[in-house]
Write a protein that holds these residues in place. Structure first.
Motif, PDB file in Angstrom:
ATOM      1  N   LEU A 252      82.672  50.895  -2.615  1.00 56.17           N
ATOM      2  CA  LEU A 252      81.696  51.985  -2.576  1.00 56.17           C
ATOM      3  C   LEU A 252      82.360  53.287  -3.025  1.00 56.17           C
ATOM      4  CD1 LEU A 252      79.928  51.113   0.786  1.00 56.17           C
ATOM      5  CD2 LEU A 252      79.077  50.723  -1.519  1.00 56.17           C
ATOM      6  N   PRO A 253      81.645  54.187  -3.609  1.00 57.03           N
ATOM      7  CA  PRO A 253      80.212  54.186  -3.874  1.00 57.03           C
ATOM      8  C   PRO A 253      79.869  53.304  -5.073  1.00 57.03           C
ATOM      9  CG  PRO A 253      81.181  56.166  -4.783  1.00 57.03           C
ATOM     10  CD  PRO A 253      82.291  55.426  -4.066  1.00 57.03           C
ATOM     11  N   VAL A 254      78.646  52.769  -5.055  1.00 57.18           N
ATOM     12  CA  VAL A 254      78.107  52.012  -6.179  1.00 57.18           C
ATOM     13  C   VAL A 254      77.030  52.872  -6.811  1.00 57.18           C
ATOM     14  CG1 VAL A 254      76.735  49.999  -6.826  1.00 57.18           C
ATOM     15  CG2 VAL A 254      78.630  49.742  -5.241  1.00 57.18           C
ATOM     16  N   ARG A 255      77.169  53.063  -8.109  1.00 63.77           N
ATOM     17  CA  ARG A 255      76.191  53.884  -8.832  1.00 63.77           C
ATOM     18  C   ARG A 255      75.752  53.144 -10.091  1.00 63.77           C
ATOM     19  NH1 ARG A 255      80.377  58.143  -7.789  1.00 63.77           N
ATOM     20  NH2 ARG A 255      79.683  59.145  -5.876  1.00 63.77           N
ATOM     21  N   SER A 256      74.456  53.156 -10.310  1.00 66.66           N
ATOM     22  CA  SER A 256      73.871  52.601 -11.530  1.00 66.66           C
ATOM     23  C   SER A 256      73.219  53.770 -12.262  1.00 66.66           C
ATOM     24  CB  SER A 256      72.851  51.511 -11.204  1.00 66.66           C
ATOM     25  OG  SER A 256      73.471  50.457 -10.491  1.00 66.66           O
ATOM     26  N   ALA A 257      73.911  54.294 -13.247  1.00 68.78           N
ATOM     27  CA  ALA A 257      73.463  55.500 -13.943  1.00 68.78           C
ATOM     28  C   ALA A 257      72.146  55.299 -14.693  1.00 68.78           C
ATOM     29  CB  ALA A 257      74.551  55.964 -14.911  1.00 68.78           C
ATOM     30  N   LYS A 258      71.843  54.067 -15.074  1.00 71.49           N
ATOM     31  CA  LYS A 258      70.623  53.798 -15.849  1.00 71.49           C
ATOM     32  C   LYS A 258      69.409  53.521 -14.975  1.00 71.49           C
ATOM     33  CE  LYS A 258      73.172  52.193 -19.827  1.00 71.49           C
ATOM     34  NZ  LYS A 258      73.414  51.129 -20.789  1.00 71.49           N
ATOM     35  N   LEU A 259      69.581  53.563 -13.656  1.00 70.92           N
ATOM     36  CA  LEU A 259      68.475  53.267 -12.739  1.00 70.92           C
ATOM     37  C   LEU A 259      68.272  54.410 -11.760  1.00 70.92           C
ATOM     38  CD1 LEU A 259      69.306  49.544 -11.945  1.00 70.92           C
ATOM     39  CD2 LEU A 259      67.241  50.371 -13.052  1.00 70.92           C
ATOM     40  N   THR A 260      67.007  54.782 -11.571  1.00 70.24           N
ATOM     41  CA  THR A 260      66.645  55.803 -10.589  1.00 70.24           C
ATOM     42  C   THR A 260      65.410  55.331  -9.836  1.00 70.24           C
ATOM     43  OG1 THR A 260      65.252  56.930 -12.206  1.00 70.24           O
ATOM     44  CG2 THR A 260      67.528  57.706 -12.006  1.00 70.24           C
ATOM     45  N   PRO A 261      65.161  55.893  -8.649  1.00 72.83           N
ATOM     46  CA  PRO A 261      63.935  55.533  -7.938  1.00 72.83           C
ATOM     47  C   PRO A 261      62.719  55.968  -8.757  1.00 72.83           C
ATOM     48  CG  PRO A 261      65.445  56.743  -6.510  1.00 72.83           C
ATOM     49  CD  PRO A 261      65.999  56.821  -7.891  1.00 72.83           C
ATOM     50  N   GLY A 262      61.697  55.110  -8.788  1.00 73.69           N
ATOM     51  CA  GLY A 262      60.486  55.445  -9.534  1.00 73.69           C
ATOM     52  C   GLY A 262      59.559  54.262  -9.649  1.00 73.69           C
ATOM     53  N   ALA A 263      58.485  54.460 -10.399  1.00 70.23           N
ATOM     54  CA  ALA A 263      57.464  53.419 -10.565  1.00 70.23           C
ATOM     55  C   ALA A 263      57.917  52.371 -11.577  1.00 70.23           C
ATOM     56  CB  ALA A 263      56.150  54.051 -11.026  1.00 70.23           C
ATOM     57  N   VAL A 264      57.649  51.116 -11.244  1.00 71.27           N
ATOM     58  CA  VAL A 264      57.973  49.987 -12.116  1.00 71.27           C
ATOM     59  C   VAL A 264      56.666  49.308 -12.487  1.00 71.27           C
ATOM     60  CG1 VAL A 264      59.153  47.753 -12.279  1.00 71.27           C
ATOM     61  CG2 VAL A 264      60.228  49.643 -11.042  1.00 71.27           C
ATOM     62  N   ALA A 265      56.399  49.209 -13.784  1.00 69.93           N
ATOM     63  CA  ALA A 265      55.181  48.541 -14.255  1.00 69.93           C
ATOM     64  C   ALA A 265      55.359  47.028 -14.146  1.00 69.93           C
ATOM     65  CB  ALA A 265      54.896  48.931 -15.700  1.00 69.93           C
ATOM     66  N   ARG A 266      54.335  46.362 -13.615  1.00 71.37           N
ATOM     67  CA  ARG A 266      54.364  44.903 -13.488  1.00 71.37           C
ATOM     68  C   ARG A 266      54.321  44.285 -14.884  1.00 71.37           C
ATOM     69  NH1 ARG A 266      50.590  41.358  -9.600  1.00 71.37           N
ATOM     70  NH2 ARG A 266      52.000  42.332  -8.154  1.00 71.37           N
ATOM     71  N   ARG A 267      55.178  43.270 -15.083  1.00 74.11           N
ATOM     72  CA  ARG A 267      55.138  42.543 -16.356  1.00 74.11           C
ATOM     73  C   ARG A 267      55.612  41.110 -16.175  1.00 74.11           C
ATOM     74  NH1 ARG A 267      60.029  45.605 -17.506  1.00 74.11           N
ATOM     75  NH2 ARG A 267      61.600  44.186 -18.270  1.00 74.11           N
ATOM     76  N   VAL A 268      55.210  40.273 -17.092  1.00 74.79           N
ATOM     77  CA  VAL A 268      55.514  38.845 -17.038  1.00 74.79           C
ATOM     78  C   VAL A 268      56.836  38.593 -17.761  1.00 74.79           C
ATOM     79  CG1 VAL A 268      54.747  36.565 -17.800  1.00 74.79           C
ATOM     80  CG2 VAL A 268      53.079  38.218 -16.939  1.00 74.79           C
ATOM     81  N   ILE A 269      57.657  37.731 -17.161  1.00 70.27           N
ATOM     82  CA  ILE A 269      58.862  37.235 -17.826  1.00 70.27           C
ATOM     83  C   ILE A 269      58.883  35.722 -17.656  1.00 70.27           C
ATOM     84  CG2 ILE A 269      60.189  39.351 -17.501  1.00 70.27           C
ATOM     85  CD1 ILE A 269      61.764  37.893 -15.276  1.00 70.27           C
ATOM     86  N   GLU A 270      59.660  35.057 -18.457  1.00 69.09           N
ATOM     87  CA  GLU A 270      59.832  33.608 -18.331  1.00 69.09           C
ATOM     88  C   GLU A 270      61.307  33.329 -18.084  1.00 69.09           C
ATOM     89  OE1 GLU A 270      58.051  31.272 -21.444  1.00 69.09           O
ATOM     90  OE2 GLU A 270      56.357  32.651 -21.574  1.00 69.09           O
ATOM     91  N   ALA A 271      61.640  33.040 -16.844  1.00 69.23           N
ATOM     92  CA  ALA A 271      63.013  32.733 -16.462  1.00 69.23           C
ATOM     93  C   ALA A 271      62.987  31.571 -15.474  1.00 69.23           C
ATOM     94  CB  ALA A 271      63.668  33.962 -15.862  1.00 69.23           C
TER      95      ALA A 271
END
Length: 180
Positions: free
Chosen positions: A77-96
């Motif tokens: 620690l600390p763990v930081r993800s610079a490309k991610l912030t709190p916010g709205a995520v649009a629902r979408r389909v994936i195939e995994a």
């Protein structure tokens, strides 16, 4: 001969060979070529896969262990993800197919509220949690206290965010979709 007449004479040969090439394309192509080089045997020896008769046994290569305790996690620690912030995520389909459900959260009020709301569903899905932004061991413990029994791991997720096309969290990723 002129280039034009060569092209005209070559056209029937090309047309005649076309069915043959289509037939050959249906069969698997096997290409074998040896350009020499250096033996890969030393790399396999380093793995200690199988003992060789008459060879000197080497000690196995130690495998680094991940921290298994809170004290061990505190070291990363600390763990930081610079490309991610709190916010709205649009629902979408994936195939995994076969992907075990997992979710991304941080140590912030948006993630805390989301985790409280979705705790039962996450537990039913046996989803694992990646805590992508957390500063302290106390912050990680606060999240674990909100959802006892769920696995929560501090992990920087910039590469994952890029691959999934995510900019925000909290998010749930399953074999069929991404949602909030």
């Amino acid at each position: 001969m002129k280039p034009f007449s060569l092209a005209v004479l070559g056209l029937p040969a090309l047309i005649a060979a076309a069915p043959l090439s289509a037939l050959q394309a249906a069969e698997p192509l096997v290409v074998v070529d040896d350009h020499g080089g250096v033996s890969a045997l030393p790399y396999y020896d380093a793995l200690n896969l199988q003992p060789r008769i008459g060879a000197v046994q080497r000690s196995p290569i130690p495998i680094p262990q991940l921290p298994s305790t809170i004290d061990g996690e505190a070291q990363i620690l600390p763990v930081r993800s610079a490309k991610l912030t709190p916010g709205a995520v649009a629902r979408r389909v994936i195939e995994a197919p076969g992907l075990q459900p997992f979710f991304l959260i941080g140590d912030d009020e948006v993630s805390h509220a989301w985790l409280r709301r979705h705790e039962a569903s996450l537990r039913e899905r046996n989803a694992a949690g990646l805590v992508v932004n957390v500063e302290t061991a106390q912050g990680l413990e606060r999240l674990r206290a909100l959802a006892p029994g769920l696995q929560l791991w501090p992990v920087s997720a910039d590469d994952l965010a890029e691959r999934l096309g995510l900019r925000h969290y909290p998010a749930l990723i399953t074999a069929t979709g991404i949602e909030q």
